[in-house]
Design a protein around this motif. Structure first.
Motif, PDB file in Angstrom:
ATOM      1  N   ALA A   7       0.839  -1.203   0.000  1.00 13.91           N
ATOM      2  CA  ALA A   7       0.000   0.000   0.000  1.00 13.91           C
ATOM      3  C   ALA A   7       0.871   1.248   0.000  1.00 13.91           C
ATOM      4  O   ALA A   7       0.566   2.230  -0.680  1.00 13.91           O
ATOM      5  N   ARG A   8       1.963   1.209   0.737  1.00 14.85           N
ATOM      6  CA  ARG A   8       2.883   2.344   0.790  1.00 14.85           C
ATOM      7  C   ARG A   8       3.546   2.548  -0.576  1.00 14.85           C
ATOM      8  O   ARG A   8       3.622   3.667  -1.073  1.00 14.85           O
ATOM      9  N   SER A   9       3.986   1.469  -1.207  1.00 19.59           N
ATOM     10  CA  SER A   9       4.605   1.565  -2.534  1.00 19.59           C
ATOM     11  C   SER A   9       3.608   2.072  -3.569  1.00 19.59           C
ATOM     12  O   SER A   9       3.957   2.880  -4.441  1.00 19.59           O
ATOM     13  N   PHE A  10       2.365   1.604  -3.476  1.00 20.74           N
ATOM     14  CA  PHE A  10       1.328   2.062  -4.397  1.00 20.74           C
ATOM     15  C   PHE A  10       1.132   3.572  -4.243  1.00 20.74           C
ATOM     16  O   PHE A  10       1.111   4.315  -5.223  1.00 20.74           O
ATOM     17  N   GLY A  11       0.998   4.019  -3.010  1.00 20.56           N
ATOM     18  CA  GLY A  11       0.798   5.443  -2.748  1.00 20.56           C
ATOM     19  C   GLY A  11       1.965   6.291  -3.204  1.00 20.56           C
ATOM     20  O   GLY A  11       1.772   7.378  -3.760  1.00 20.56           O
ATOM     21  N   GLU A  12       3.177   5.811  -2.990  1.00 19.86           N
ATOM     22  CA  GLU A  12       4.359   6.549  -3.423  1.00 19.86           C
ATOM     23  C   GLU A  12       4.402   6.662  -4.943  1.00 19.86           C
ATOM     24  O   GLU A  12       4.767   7.706  -5.482  1.00 19.86           O
ATOM     25  N   ARG A  15       1.789   9.210  -6.045  1.00 19.43           N
ATOM     26  CA  ARG A  15       2.270  10.568  -5.741  1.00 19.43           C
ATOM     27  C   ARG A  15       3.323  11.014  -6.757  1.00 19.43           C
ATOM     28  O   ARG A  15       3.251  12.121  -7.298  1.00 19.43           O
ATOM     29  N   ARG A  16       4.294  10.159  -7.032  1.00 21.86           N
ATOM     30  CA  ARG A  16       5.353  10.506  -7.975  1.00 21.86           C
ATOM     31  C   ARG A  16       4.780  10.787  -9.364  1.00 21.86           C
ATOM     32  O   ARG A  16       5.108  11.796  -9.992  1.00 21.86           O
ATOM     33  N   LEU A  17       3.902   9.905  -9.832  1.00 21.43           N
ATOM     34  CA  LEU A  17       3.308  10.066 -11.165  1.00 21.43           C
ATOM     35  C   LEU A  17       2.416  11.306 -11.232  1.00 21.43           C
ATOM     36  O   LEU A  17       2.415  12.019 -12.243  1.00 21.43           O
ATOM     37  N   GLU A  71       4.583   0.491 -12.519  1.00 22.48           N
ATOM     38  CA  GLU A  71       5.228   1.592 -11.798  1.00 22.48           C
ATOM     39  C   GLU A  71       5.370   1.267 -10.314  1.00 22.48           C
ATOM     40  O   GLU A  71       6.384   1.582  -9.697  1.00 22.48           O
ATOM     41  N   VAL A  72       4.361   0.635  -9.751  1.00 21.89           N
ATOM     42  CA  VAL A  72       4.401   0.254  -8.339  1.00 21.89           C
ATOM     43  C   VAL A  72       5.512  -0.777  -8.109  1.00 21.89           C
ATOM     44  O   VAL A  72       6.281  -0.673  -7.159  1.00 21.89           O
TER      45      VAL A  72
END
Length: 75
Positions: A7-12, A15-17, A71-72
């Motif tokens: 979930a943290r990687s998905f959110g990051e 955010r980056r994209l 991307e994730v």
């Protein structure tokens, strides 16, 4: 409660994209039809999103769902 690393990687990745595309968090939330506080929770990895929500975010980023998940994975 501990945040899942996925979930943290998905959110990051979201955010980056989002930032790469020039959206503010509030502007992107509006673009996707999502409440801004929910978007913040997603980006912080506090929410595990449904497939439907992931597809909505991918579309808002002009990506396929598979593209967003790639991307994730490379986060």
């Amino acid at each position: 409660m501990e945040t899942s690393s996925l979930a943290r990687s998905f959110g990051e990745a979201v955010r980056r994209l989002r930032k790469e595309r020039g959206f503010s968090q509030e502007g992107f939330a509006d673009h996707c039809g999502i409440h801004r506080t929910y978007m913040g929770s997603i980006e912080r990895g506090e929410k595990v999103v449904s497939i439907d929500m992931a597809a909505k975010l991918a579309a808002g980023l002009d990506l396929t769902l598979a593209g967003l998940f790639r991307e994730v994975e490379h986060q």
